[in-house]
Design a protein around this motif. Structure first.
Motif, PDB file in Angstrom:
ATOM      1  N   ARG A   1       5.148   6.653  -2.951  1.00 20.86           N
ATOM      2  CA  ARG A   1       3.851   7.501  -3.435  1.00 20.86           C
ATOM      3  C   ARG A   1       3.135   7.735  -2.054  1.00 20.86           C
ATOM      4  O   ARG A   1       2.739   6.703  -1.372  1.00 20.86           O
ATOM      5  CB  ARG A   1       3.070   6.911  -4.455  1.00 20.86           C
ATOM      6  CG  ARG A   1       1.657   7.747  -4.768  1.00 20.86           C
ATOM      7  CD  ARG A   1       0.945   7.037  -5.542  1.00 20.86           C
ATOM      8  NE  ARG A   1       1.075   7.446  -7.043  1.00 20.86           N
ATOM      9  CZ  ARG A   1       0.494   6.969  -8.039  1.00 20.86           C
ATOM     10  NH1 ARG A   1      -0.489   6.609  -7.791  1.00 20.86           N
ATOM     11  NH2 ARG A   1       0.921   7.635  -9.364  1.00 20.86           N
TER      12      ARG A   1
ATOM     13  N   HIS B   1       0.849   0.314 -11.258  1.00 19.81           N
ATOM     14  CA  HIS B   1       0.273   0.779 -10.001  1.00 19.81           C
ATOM     15  C   HIS B   1      -1.237  -0.194 -10.017  1.00 19.81           C
ATOM     16  O   HIS B   1      -1.934  -0.194  -9.005  1.00 19.81           O
ATOM     17  CB  HIS B   1       0.131   2.308  -9.967  1.00 19.81           C
ATOM     18  CG  HIS B   1       1.049   3.086  -9.279  1.00 19.81           C
ATOM     19  ND1 HIS B   1       1.517   2.550  -8.255  1.00 19.81           N
ATOM     20  CD2 HIS B   1       1.908   3.958  -9.762  1.00 19.81           C
ATOM     21  CE1 HIS B   1       2.576   3.285  -7.930  1.00 19.81           C
ATOM     22  NE2 HIS B   1       2.603   4.275  -9.067  1.00 19.81           N
TER      23      HIS B   1
ATOM     24  N   HIS C   1       5.233   2.158  -3.987  1.00 17.33           N
ATOM     25  CA  HIS C   1       6.297   1.982  -4.874  1.00 17.33           C
ATOM     26  C   HIS C   1       7.558   1.065  -4.074  1.00 17.33           C
ATOM     27  O   HIS C   1       8.299   1.233  -4.102  1.00 17.33           O
ATOM     28  CB  HIS C   1       7.262   3.290  -5.051  1.00 17.33           C
ATOM     29  CG  HIS C   1       6.269   4.114  -5.904  1.00 17.33           C
ATOM     30  ND1 HIS C   1       5.605   5.434  -5.356  1.00 17.33           N
ATOM     31  CD2 HIS C   1       6.065   4.195  -7.126  1.00 17.33           C
ATOM     32  CE1 HIS C   1       5.118   6.188  -6.418  1.00 17.33           C
ATOM     33  NE2 HIS C   1       5.320   5.327  -7.622  1.00 17.33           N
TER      34      HIS C   1
HETATM   35 ZN   LIG Z   1       4.040   5.975  -9.100  1.00 17.35          ZN
END
Ligand SMILES: [Zn+2]
Length: 235
Positions: free
Chosen positions: A7, A195, A201
């Motif tokens: 991300r 998250h 990630h």
């Molecule tokens: Zn994500």
């Protein structure tokens, strides 16, 4: 560099590594997923810089895909059209009188005639309203299981993202998520809750997902497939 999902800002990028490549190859797929093929020696920070620099181009491509990418006929908001809700298709029924612009009655999605011109917004509002209590109830056992605190859960239009979150426990979920089967909504929730522990990630992130939801990989694949099929009017 490890393959996986990275991300960067508001972009989720699927990374594959190739020993034949010397530069980063970025592609926006037909279903609006972004893939990066990167050289073996590239590190994550360098890739993030490349993706950030290409941000305006990627966003333009995503908008283009949203407008033309999927060969869905535009909705006409007439009786008989199907709209998905929690994985089931509900047929639209245009009615003359109703206390609300949109409501679900006996398996039909009633749309009041005077709201037809504004049907996309009226339906999006209906999904949003239905989503809030449903998602708040749904997220609670996952939050408990993953030992995270969800301080606020909001349902919003989030463009191409299913969800987003901030470290203080605020979780945002796209209203269109309510069109998915409940087990795919669960994956979106677990992903965002993970998250809250790990922003990126990395492998720790995926371990958290895996502990909470073994077998999540097949849900992620199905989510990727389901995405382009959903009804998503351009805001
Ligand atoms: Zn994500």
């Amino acid at each position: 560099m490890e393959p996986g999902l990275l991300r960067v800002g508001d972009l989720d990028v699927y990374v594959t590594v190739s020993d034949k490549r010397r530069t980063v190859g970025l592609t926006v797929e037909r279903d609006a997923t972004i893939t990066a093929v990167v050289p073996l020696t590239l590190d994550e920070a360098r890739l993030a810089t490349v993706i950030t620099a290409k941000g305006p181009w990627l966003h333009a491509k995503l908008r283009e895909r949203a407008a033309t990418g999927t060969p869905r006929p535009p909705r006409e908001y007439v009786s008989g059209e199907g709209f998905p809700y929690l994985g089931r298709s509900y047929r639209l029924l245009v009615v003359d009188e109703s206390p609300m612009p949109v409501r679900l009655v006996r398996g039909r999605l009633q749309l009041r005639r005077d709201s037809v011109d504004d049907a996309a917004s009226a339906l999006a509002r209906w999904y949003r309203k239905a989503a809030e209590p449903w998602l708040r109830k749904r997220v609670a056992p996952w939050a408990q299981r993953m030992s995270v605190d969800v301080t606020e859960l909001r349902v919003l239009p989030l463009g191409f993202r299913w969800g987003s979150c901030s470290p203080d426990g605020k979780v945002n979920i796209h209203w269109a998520t309510m069109q998915l089967l409940p087990d795919l909504v669960d994956y979106v929730l677990v992903h965002e809750l993970a998250h809250l522990r790990h922003r990126d990630h990395g492998s720790a992130f995926w371990q958290t997902v895996d502990r909470a939801m073994p077998g999540w990989e097949s849900r992620r694949t199905r989510l990727k497939q389901a995405g382009p099929e959903l009804w998503l009017p351009i805001r």
